[in-house]
Design a protein around this motif. Sequence first.
Motif, PDB file in Angstrom:
ATOM      1  N   PRO A  48       0.890  -0.953   0.005  1.00 18.48           N
ATOM      2  CA  PRO A  48      -0.191  -0.308   0.156  1.00 18.48           C
ATOM      3  C   PRO A  48       0.685   1.313  -0.256  1.00 18.48           C
ATOM      4  CG  PRO A  48      -0.442  -1.559   2.284  1.00 18.48           C
ATOM      5  CD  PRO A  48       0.126  -1.985   0.867  1.00 18.48           C
ATOM      6  N   ALA A  49       0.384   2.350  -0.275  1.00 17.95           N
ATOM      7  CA  ALA A  49       1.114   3.920  -0.654  1.00 17.95           C
ATOM      8  C   ALA A  49       1.824   3.710   0.570  1.00 17.95           C
ATOM      9  CB  ALA A  49       0.271   5.190  -1.054  1.00 17.95           C
ATOM     10  N   GLY A  50       2.936   4.296   0.719  1.00 19.96           N
ATOM     11  CA  GLY A  50       3.499   4.560   2.192  1.00 19.96           C
ATOM     12  C   GLY A  50       4.142   3.137   3.093  1.00 19.96           C
ATOM     13  N   GLY A  51       2.773   1.756   2.019  1.00 21.22           N
ATOM     14  CA  GLY A  51       3.592   0.084   3.126  1.00 21.22           C
ATOM     15  C   GLY A  51       2.925   0.897   4.618  1.00 21.22           C
ATOM     16  N   GLN A  52       1.726   1.393   4.607  1.00 19.34           N
ATOM     17  CA  GLN A  52       1.536   1.458   6.308  1.00 19.34           C
ATOM     18  C   GLN A  52      -0.149   0.697   6.215  1.00 19.34           C
ATOM     19  OE1 GLN A  52       0.961   5.224   7.359  1.00 19.34           O
ATOM     20  NE2 GLN A  52       3.379   5.837   8.265  1.00 19.34           N
ATOM     21  N   GLU A  53      -0.128  -0.023   6.679  1.00 19.13           N
ATOM     22  CA  GLU A  53      -1.028  -1.274   7.747  1.00 19.13           C
ATOM     23  C   GLU A  53      -1.459  -1.043   8.533  1.00 19.13           C
ATOM     24  OE1 GLU A  53      -0.593  -5.949   6.082  1.00 19.13           O
ATOM     25  OE2 GLU A  53      -0.726  -4.999   5.232  1.00 19.13           O
ATOM     26  N   ALA A  54      -2.518  -2.053   9.567  1.00 22.12           N
ATOM     27  CA  ALA A  54      -2.405  -1.973  10.960  1.00 22.12           C
ATOM     28  C   ALA A  54      -3.768  -3.478  10.778  1.00 22.12           C
ATOM     29  CB  ALA A  54      -3.236  -1.211  11.726  1.00 22.12           C
ATOM     30  N   THR A  55      -3.454  -3.867  11.702  1.00 21.65           N
ATOM     31  CA  THR A  55      -4.788  -5.323  11.914  1.00 21.65           C
ATOM     32  C   THR A  55      -5.367  -5.240  13.322  1.00 21.65           C
ATOM     33  OG1 THR A  55      -2.724  -6.837  10.457  1.00 21.65           O
ATOM     34  CG2 THR A  55      -4.689  -8.186  11.907  1.00 21.65           C
ATOM     35  N   ARG A  56      -6.482  -5.516  12.907  1.00 20.19           N
ATOM     36  CA  ARG A  56      -6.652  -5.179  14.095  1.00 20.19           C
ATOM     37  C   ARG A  56      -8.027  -6.230  14.380  1.00 20.19           C
ATOM     38  NH1 ARG A  56      -5.170  -1.215  14.680  1.00 20.19           N
ATOM     39  NH2 ARG A  56      -5.516   1.300  13.612  1.00 20.19           N
ATOM     40  N   GLU A  57      -8.190  -6.291  15.531  1.00 21.76           N
ATOM     41  CA  GLU A  57      -9.675  -7.812  16.035  1.00 21.76           C
ATOM     42  C   GLU A  57     -10.725  -6.856  16.151  1.00 21.76           C
ATOM     43  OE1 GLU A  57      -8.609 -10.889  19.108  1.00 21.76           O
ATOM     44  OE2 GLU A  57      -9.729  -9.881  20.265  1.00 21.76           O
ATOM     45  N   VAL A  58     -11.558  -7.866  15.982  1.00 18.34           N
ATOM     46  CA  VAL A  58     -12.908  -7.160  15.604  1.00 18.34           C
ATOM     47  C   VAL A  58     -13.795  -8.532  16.226  1.00 18.34           C
ATOM     48  CG1 VAL A  58     -14.543  -6.900  13.953  1.00 18.34           C
ATOM     49  CG2 VAL A  58     -12.725  -5.580  13.250  1.00 18.34           C
ATOM     50  N   THR A  59     -14.316  -8.292  17.201  1.00 18.82           N
ATOM     51  CA  THR A  59     -15.752  -9.025  18.251  1.00 18.82           C
ATOM     52  C   THR A  59     -16.893  -8.624  17.871  1.00 18.82           C
ATOM     53  OG1 THR A  59     -13.363 -10.132  19.159  1.00 18.82           O
ATOM     54  CG2 THR A  59     -16.042 -10.028  19.569  1.00 18.82           C
TER      55      THR A  59
END
Length: 150
Positions: A48-59
């Motif tokens: 992705p642009a800038g190489g940024q990503e985040a993983t979130r836990e969704v319940t």
Amino acid sequence: MRRTVTGIALVAATAALLAGCGSGGGDGKEAGAKQDTSKAPSHAASKPAGGQEATREVTFEVQGQGSTQVLWTAGESKTEQVNLPWTKTTQLTVKGAELKVGSLVSVVPGSVTASDGQLKPAPCVIKVDGKQVADNKDGQSIAGCKYLVK
């Protein structure tokens, strides 16, 4: 009952439209931007642009007794027939523009029988990384629960 089915259909259609917008297509480049490929490895274009990503836990949680149908969306949309109370935890990776505008997560529970014998939407809650971010006020909203995860 008709309101619940209509509400589920509306949310399902909205989720399908939102899932189609911004996914795939395009090459991930901004208009007019030039890319220097002389030093970049061949796999760099897939980040992705800038190489940024985040993983979130969704319940997702749906309360009540008996069984009902549940539509949930978190990167994908699924409809399941479940026994209540029900909990579903999944991982959602947000990247690129989603880090700013968010990625829609939602749960639309079917009906359950209230204490007065009337049908009402089952109570639902969404938690992101363990923090409650949405609820349908103990089943008062037929729209279920939704939240933009950033």
